[in-house]
Scaffold this active site. Sequence first.
Site, PDB file in Angstrom:
ATOM      1  CG  HIS A  32      -1.935   0.939   1.389  1.00  0.00           C
ATOM      2  ND1 HIS A  32      -1.723   2.252   1.742  1.00  0.00           N
ATOM      3  CD2 HIS A  32      -3.271   0.814   1.209  1.00  0.00           C
ATOM      4  CE1 HIS A  32      -2.890   2.882   1.781  1.00  0.00           C
ATOM      5  NE2 HIS A  32      -3.844   2.031   1.461  1.00  0.00           N
ATOM      6  CB  CYS A  68      -3.756   3.324  -1.525  1.00  0.00           C
ATOM      7  SG  CYS A  68      -4.903   4.646  -1.194  1.00  0.00           S
ATOM      8  CE  LYS A 103      -7.403  -0.416   6.296  1.00  0.00           C
ATOM      9  NZ  LYS A 103      -8.205   0.140   5.198  1.00  0.00           N
ATOM     10  CD  GLN A 157      -6.993  -4.633   4.037  1.00  0.00           C
ATOM     11  OE1 GLN A 157      -7.994  -5.306   4.296  1.00  0.00           O
ATOM     12  NE2 GLN A 157      -7.052  -3.339   3.797  1.00  0.00           N
ATOM     13  CG  ASP A 181       0.292  -2.818   6.136  1.00  0.00           C
ATOM     14  OD1 ASP A 181      -0.688  -2.982   6.898  1.00  0.00           O
ATOM     15  OD2 ASP A 181       0.222  -2.194   5.067  1.00  0.00           O
TER      16      ASP A 181
END
Lengths: 156, 413
Positions: free
Chosen positions: B130, B371, B233, B210, B207
């Site tokens: 991202h 993104c 999220k 998700q 990261d």
Amino acid sequence: MSELNELYQQLILEHNKSPRNFRVLDRCTHDADGYNPLCGDHYHVWVNVENGVIMDIGFQGNGCAISKSSASMMTAAVKGKSVAEVKALFDTFHAVIMTKIGDEVPDATIEALGSLGALAGVREFPARIKCASLAWHTLVAALNGAGSSISTENNG
Amino acid sequence: MTSTSTAPSFDVGSLRSQFPILGTTVHGRPLVYLDNAATTQKPVAVLESLDDYYRTQNANIHRGVHHLSEVATFEYEKARGKVKNFIGAADVREVVFTRGTTDGINLAAHSYGRKFLTEGDEVIISAMEHHSNIVPWQLVCDERGARLRVIPMNDGGELLMDEFAAMLSARTKLISVVHVSNSLGTVNPVNEIVALAHRNGTPVLLDGAQAVAHMPVNVQELDCDLYAFSGHKMFGPTGIGILYGKKELLERMQPYQGGGDMIRSVTFEKTTFNDLPYRFEAGTPPIAAAIGLGAAVDFIGRIGMSAVRRHEEDLLRYATERLSAVPGLRIIGTAREKAAVVSFVLDHAHPHDIGTILDREGIAVRTGHHCTQPVMQRFDIPATARASFSLYNTREDVDALVKGLAKVREIFA
């Protein structure tokens, strides 16, 4: 479905499938790059202006059906017009697509737009208005010689 | 073929009833929310915790001696403890509240990167990052004269691990890769990445934006050094996120923002900094959002991440099967290990037009570059449409999407 049909009219779908003036001009007096960084739509517009009249115009690039058909219809509409006429036409077009949902657009105004009036339905889809205006902003930037690149996030 | 539950304990109907927004309509159609990779919806438990906080507990934290300040501080720190347990951290001091994943990565780039990177050093990211895991590293690498290197991927959207192994050297100062790709759905082999990096003596940031709401995540099992994710999220409020960091590493990093709460003492000559994690939490934090995130953790805990993962694996299989059968549709991201994210393009319609037409059917998908512009360049496409699923989605949602795509075809074919 009625608003969708209003947006995706046959004329628009047809211009999307077979865009007019979808070519690089060998020789041009003005050109500019137009980019919507939020969605990635990207066009380049070339114009050849002689004695204040747009003699030829071409565009290339990539984007959704609304942005591509708008660019195509724009090129067809401005060829042979003076720069002043083109800027006035853009003002009218811009005013129509920016008209708030629920507010009336006078029939005469739509008529003045000719086939560009087919894009009036975009005002029901606020997220898509920038798609319809991208090529126009690019053309105006080219004519103003404002620089080689414009972004939807600088000029709405 | 339309079973809505995958395990006896997983009752999607009762879960859905806890999300008020899922009962609303859009353009006169029942909402089909398939944009969970952008943000998830919020359950009543989270909404009530926010309301309750502002109605009965609101005060600034770590400051006052009055009753409300003590209550607010207690609730804020209790939320930190919940997050610690949720991700399996060893110590509550390893859990730093941030504004979100982007803020967490920027914190790492500033506090680790600016302190430890010198000329000629290298930071390794992957081809599917991202922008929030690209740009902060570009900024700090430019500043420090370091080099940013990129692990390439194959046509399915899987990282080329041999190439990664070959990149590692004494110059490698940090690896920062995405756990689960937001645009491709790829679940990266993060255990292998961490093992290779550690053999090279290099710390790893993952990261996890998700990942955390879609599969069990245990930072000690992953053995990663830093792990960033967002509250919004994972059914929590916006404006709150977490940067987990191993204590030994966080202690070596320099402060991020200066201000109140991050200091122990201040004179005009010298400031000494507070202990972990407060050293990285300058100013009044989003207290309500942190407490709301705690409520979200409780909510997920009652369901169990393994059950969530099983449910979403079923949705992914079903969605992949049904979407693959749509004429002219190509799925972008076909890794063997995937989360329930399906990016696709149609040969007769641009993603934005797909998005507009689906929206009129009440179906929310994301369209655009997500993104991840380098991912779009890698696959030579301007954009995709993306359906991303969460625990409250059903096979009926997939059916609605496929029906919506038939409308797109009606208009464009």
